[in-house]
Enzyme design. Sequence first.
Site, PDB file in Angstrom:
ATOM      1  N   LYS A  79     -50.470  18.468 -28.852  1.00  0.00           N
ATOM      2  CA  LYS A  79     -49.756  18.940 -27.664  1.00  0.00           C
ATOM      3  C   LYS A  79     -49.825  20.470 -27.614  1.00  0.00           C
ATOM      4  O   LYS A  79     -49.594  21.143 -28.628  1.00  0.00           O
ATOM      5  CB  LYS A  79     -48.297  18.473 -27.696  1.00  0.00           C
ATOM      6  CG  LYS A  79     -48.177  16.958 -27.515  1.00  0.00           C
ATOM      7  CD  LYS A  79     -46.792  16.458 -27.837  1.00  0.00           C
ATOM      8  CE  LYS A  79     -45.842  16.576 -26.679  1.00  0.00           C
ATOM      9  NZ  LYS A  79     -44.509  16.016 -27.025  1.00  0.00           N
TER      10      LYS A  79
HETATM   11  O1  G3P Z   1     -41.816  14.789 -25.167  1.00  0.00           O
HETATM   12  C1  G3P Z   1     -41.105  15.851 -24.540  1.00  0.00           C
HETATM   13  C2  G3P Z   1     -39.702  15.507 -24.562  1.00  0.00           C
HETATM   14  O2  G3P Z   1     -39.340  15.287 -25.908  1.00  0.00           O
HETATM   15  C3  G3P Z   1     -38.732  16.419 -23.935  1.00  0.00           C
HETATM   16  O3  G3P Z   1     -37.624  15.620 -23.817  1.00  0.00           O
HETATM   17  O4  G3P Z   1     -35.277  15.026 -23.810  1.00  0.00           O
HETATM   18  O5  G3P Z   1     -36.016  17.200 -24.842  1.00  0.00           O
HETATM   19  O6  G3P Z   1     -36.071  16.881 -22.380  1.00  0.00           O
HETATM   20  P1  G3P Z   1     -36.152  16.216 -23.705  1.00  0.00           P
END
Ligand code: G3P
Length: 225
Positions: A86
């Site tokens: 990533k």
């Molecule tokens: O994969 C990206 C993701 O983990 C972001 O998620 O819940 O931190 O917004 P969040």
Amino acid sequence: MKLFIDDAHLDEIKRLYEYYPVDGVTTNPSILSKVDQDPRKTLKEIREFIGEDDIIFAQAVALDADGIVADAHMIVDLLGKNTVVKVPSVPEGFKAIKQLTKEGIPTCGTVVYTPMQAYLAAKAGASYVAPYVNRIDNMGYDGVEVVKEIQDILDNSDFDCEVLAASFKNSQQVMELAQYGVGSATAAPSVIDGFVKNMAIDGAVQDFVNDFEKLTGKKAMTDLD
Ligand code: G3P
């Protein structure tokens, strides 16, 4: 639609793998920070558990393109094939994605908040682009609609890239994107559990057992004489 677990706790990954048809695991530095050990150990343990055929996503942390490329080399050396690196969808990231694509290392343009970022990451050679549904919602836009726009861009291009929708707060958002034909989604364990967390479903399953027990006095076919 492929479904990934957005978590790094091995016990949770093992539990979800036991019950659900999942395709691999996605991580980022924040997710890795929730497991209190060297992140390389965490990633290696996940790889050993999921095997070499499932996909693991791990994020480059450096901010400059040369550092991102070096991080990517280390990640791939550590985790082997079916590893996607990533890379944040910013200018230094696009530069790194172009280089990694030349080297044959699969990348995911991450931290995507806008269709323009997704377009540039895909055009640079990323195999995936990861828009953050819930975080886009929190900015006052419609995250699901943004992902659909990105899907349209990819559908109308010849980029070899698919959407990895991320950052969900509920299972309905995931299903709406599955219906739209999005290639992949990654969700936290609680969101995946939410797909079937429904008292009506639990009640219907229990009714069948109760009716069978009323008829036979037994709780399973194999309990019958
Ligand atoms: O994969 C990206 C993701 O983990 C972001 O998620 O819940 O931190 O917004 P969040």
